[in-house]
Design an enzyme around this catalytic site. Sequence first.
Site, PDB file in Angstrom:
ATOM      1  N   GLY A  71       0.806  -1.222   0.000  1.00  0.00           N
ATOM      2  CA  GLY A  71       0.000   0.000   0.000  1.00  0.00           C
ATOM      3  C   GLY A  71       0.833   1.263   0.000  1.00  0.00           C
ATOM      4  O   GLY A  71       2.018   1.233  -0.338  1.00  0.00           O
ATOM      5  N   GLY A 125       5.379   4.137  -8.802  1.00  0.00           N
ATOM      6  CA  GLY A 125       6.110   2.875  -8.981  1.00  0.00           C
ATOM      7  C   GLY A 125       5.137   1.707  -9.002  1.00  0.00           C
ATOM      8  O   GLY A 125       5.161   0.863  -9.902  1.00  0.00           O
ATOM      9  N   HIS A 126       4.241   1.689  -8.000  1.00  0.00           N
ATOM     10  CA  HIS A 126       3.210   0.643  -7.976  1.00  0.00           C
ATOM     11  C   HIS A 126       2.327   0.736  -9.228  1.00  0.00           C
ATOM     12  O   HIS A 126       1.953  -0.283  -9.808  1.00  0.00           O
ATOM     13  CB  HIS A 126       2.321   0.804  -6.741  1.00  0.00           C
ATOM     14  CG  HIS A 126       3.047   0.686  -5.429  1.00  0.00           C
ATOM     15  ND1 HIS A 126       3.254   1.764  -4.602  1.00  0.00           N
ATOM     16  CD2 HIS A 126       3.605  -0.374  -4.803  1.00  0.00           C
ATOM     17  CE1 HIS A 126       3.894   1.369  -3.510  1.00  0.00           C
ATOM     18  NE2 HIS A 126       4.132   0.083  -3.609  1.00  0.00           N
ATOM     19  N   SER A 166       9.472   5.379  -3.428  1.00  0.00           N
ATOM     20  CA  SER A 166       9.317   4.392  -2.366  1.00  0.00           C
ATOM     21  C   SER A 166       8.281   4.913  -1.377  1.00  0.00           C
ATOM     22  O   SER A 166       8.213   6.127  -1.124  1.00  0.00           O
ATOM     23  CB  SER A 166      10.656   4.201  -1.639  1.00  0.00           C
ATOM     24  OG  SER A 166      10.453   3.610  -0.377  1.00  0.00           O
ATOM     25  N   ARG A 206       8.479   4.656   1.630  1.00  0.00           N
ATOM     26  CA  ARG A 206       9.232   5.191   2.780  1.00  0.00           C
ATOM     27  C   ARG A 206       9.754   6.600   2.527  1.00  0.00           C
ATOM     28  O   ARG A 206      10.191   7.259   3.474  1.00  0.00           O
ATOM     29  CB  ARG A 206      10.381   4.250   3.141  1.00  0.00           C
ATOM     30  CG  ARG A 206       9.906   2.965   3.805  1.00  0.00           C
ATOM     31  CD  ARG A 206      11.040   2.151   4.395  1.00  0.00           C
ATOM     32  NE  ARG A 206      10.554   1.046   5.208  1.00  0.00           N
ATOM     33  CZ  ARG A 206      10.374  -0.212   4.787  1.00  0.00           C
ATOM     34  NH1 ARG A 206      10.657  -0.535   3.534  1.00  0.00           N
ATOM     35  NH2 ARG A 206       9.929  -1.147   5.599  1.00  0.00           N
TER      36      ARG A 206
HETATM   37  P1  AMP Z   1       5.947  -2.389  -1.625  1.00  0.00           P
HETATM   38  O1  AMP Z   1       4.567  -1.834  -1.484  1.00  0.00           O
HETATM   39  O2  AMP Z   1       7.025  -1.426  -1.245  1.00  0.00           O
HETATM   40  O3  AMP Z   1       6.100  -3.750  -0.993  1.00  0.00           O
HETATM   41  O4  AMP Z   1       6.159  -2.626  -3.173  1.00  0.00           O
HETATM   42  C1  AMP Z   1       5.256  -3.412  -3.915  1.00  0.00           C
HETATM   43  C2  AMP Z   1       5.848  -3.665  -5.264  1.00  0.00           C
HETATM   44  O5  AMP Z   1       6.062  -2.426  -5.937  1.00  0.00           O
HETATM   45  C3  AMP Z   1       7.201  -4.378  -5.191  1.00  0.00           C
HETATM   46  O6  AMP Z   1       7.254  -5.357  -6.221  1.00  0.00           O
HETATM   47  C4  AMP Z   1       8.163  -3.256  -5.436  1.00  0.00           C
HETATM   48  O7  AMP Z   1       9.383  -3.679  -6.017  1.00  0.00           O
HETATM   49  C5  AMP Z   1       7.383  -2.378  -6.401  1.00  0.00           C
HETATM   50  N1  AMP Z   1       7.919  -1.017  -6.366  1.00  0.00           N
HETATM   51  C6  AMP Z   1       8.079  -0.220  -5.288  1.00  0.00           C
HETATM   52  N2  AMP Z   1       8.649   0.945  -5.642  1.00  0.00           N
HETATM   53  C7  AMP Z   1       8.881   0.873  -6.973  1.00  0.00           C
HETATM   54  C8  AMP Z   1       9.463   1.752  -7.939  1.00  0.00           C
HETATM   55  N3  AMP Z   1       9.950   2.938  -7.604  1.00  0.00           N
HETATM   56  N4  AMP Z   1       9.529   1.344  -9.224  1.00  0.00           N
HETATM   57  C9  AMP Z   1       9.055   0.122  -9.592  1.00  0.00           C
HETATM   58  N5  AMP Z   1       8.478  -0.749  -8.738  1.00  0.00           N
HETATM   59  C10 AMP Z   1       8.394  -0.384  -7.447  1.00  0.00           C
END
Ligand code: AMP
Length: 285
Positions: free
Chosen positions: A30, A35-36, A191, A193
């Site tokens: 979430g 990126g998501h 990110s 974060r």
């Molecule tokens: P997370 O919510 O941080 O667990 O990320 C979920 C998915 O989104 C994971 O497969 C991450 O690698 C991908 N993700 C997060 N940030 C990026 C980004 N900047 N570019 C591409 N994919 C991303």
Amino acid sequence: MLIKKINELREYIQPYKSDKETVGLVPTMGALHNGHLSLIKAAKEKCDRVVVSVFVNPIQFGPNEDYNKYPRTLDADYELCTKNGVDVVFSPSPAEMYGEGFILSNDNLTYVCPPFNYTDKLCGKSRIGHFDGVCTVVNKLFNIVQPDFAFFGEKDAQQLIIIKKMVKDLNIPIEIIGCPIVREESGLALSSRNKYLSDKGKKDALVLSKILQNIKQCYLKGITDIDALKETAFSLLNDNVELEYLEIYNSETLEQEEKANNNSRAFIACRVEGVRLIDNIKLGD
Ligand code: AMP
């Protein structure tokens, strides 16, 4: 459609499967950003139906990590997903995923543990058990949703490599699609974060992508000695950025190679304002 219960998700998905529609899964924690969104778009292009899971997975956080303060923005996430044609947002509670008693005890769960030589380095070195938690939850999501394709970002390159390995080793009938890193114009990798950073912190955090770009440029100019490539980072580091690791490994196996080559990837993790940030870059074009 927002679904929080496993059996409801299964019921909802079943007709798609019976109609032989392809289902794509985008697992997330979430606080969705572009990126998501790039993963969602890739899933929309490839699949008839798209499921996005939003679940802050307690078992992949260490005791001193940010599980409790991790950003939770389900309403905004749901809106973004709906706007972008996602069919189902699956957002279970920890109790739904791990059982009511889980909060008190996590010593009675079957874990999926990736091999040591994939987890004894990079993020696995400081985040003990992190990838066991990731592989376990991703397996559960795979079993619940039973997608044909699952989409992961190269942003978490070690995670992507480990998931591919898990799928191969356990004969899981799902194709894993890796998607490129989405960055701000400044170069900062998006990110969830980044929300913890001040404006100054975001500027300081540019050091990560600058170091990686620098290493890539040096590689493209012909430097293949790994120590020499890593040393190019030191002039860019400053007191605001605490380096956790900077390594160059094979892109697919995470093995240490004698010399950098087109298949090598540089990986970096730093703390800025106490926030742990990661990034990586493939050295070859
Ligand atoms: P997370 O919510 O941080 O667990 O990320 C979920 C998915 O989104 C994971 O497969 C991450 O690698 C991908 N993700 C997060 N940030 C990026 C980004 N900047 N570019 C591409 N994919 C991303």
